[in-house]
Design a protein around this motif. Sequence first.
Motif, short mmCIF file in Angstrom:
data_model
loop_
_atom_site.label_atom_id
_atom_site.label_comp_id
_atom_site.label_asym_id
_atom_site.label_seq_id
_atom_site.Cartn_x
_atom_site.Cartn_y
_atom_site.Cartn_z
N LEU A 96 18.73 -6.32 2.58
CA LEU A 96 17.12 -6.38 2.51
C LEU A 96 16.77 -6.79 1.04
N LEU A 97 17.90 -6.31 -0.06
CA LEU A 97 18.22 -6.35 -1.69
C LEU A 97 18.49 -7.02 -1.85
N LYS A 98 19.73 -7.55 -0.96
CA LYS A 98 21.63 -8.73 -1.09
C LYS A 98 20.52 -10.08 0.11
N LYS A 99 19.38 -9.93 1.08
CA LYS A 99 18.96 -10.61 0.92
C LYS A 99 18.73 -11.83 -0.24
N LYS A 100 17.38 -10.96 -0.86
CA LYS A 100 16.75 -11.34 -1.71
C LYS A 100 16.99 -12.34 -2.79
N ALA A 101 18.57 -10.72 -2.76
CA ALA A 101 19.43 -11.75 -4.00
C ALA A 101 19.62 -12.73 -3.98
N SER A 102 20.33 -13.55 -2.79
CA SER A 102 20.27 -14.66 -3.31
C SER A 102 19.70 -15.79 -3.60
N VAL A 103 18.24 -15.64 -3.67
CA VAL A 103 16.82 -16.75 -3.53
C VAL A 103 16.50 -16.14 -5.06
#
Length: 117
Positions: free
Chosen positions: A10-17
């Motif tokens: 989840l953090l990896k996904k959010k970090a990209s935005v």
Amino acid sequence: MVTDRQIELLLKKKASVLHLSAANYCWFEDPAKALRLKLAGTRSAAAPLTELCDSSRCPQATHHIVHRSVWQTTADNDVVLLAGPRVPPAEKDRLRAEHERSVRVLEETDTAAGKAR
């Protein structure tokens, strides 16, 4: 039960935005919702135009207590400029609106942080 791996993904996904700036965090998930891109006449971009951002009006921006000093400095500077005798009336109107916006962001940030002014 949520696992560490699920949180990591989840953090990896959010970090990209997530784009960090001095005055706000930009959660650039949907370019079509980015206020600055709308004003610039484009609906698609790989990254936000953070240097032109009006984060107090953009639905993808968030303000946090770490940003408070930037907004406080802006509000304080607006007060000084508004008191200046050489500032034209039209510019004072613009400065009043900017000051009100800064004060609103400060109040909302303080409320979210549970801090009384």
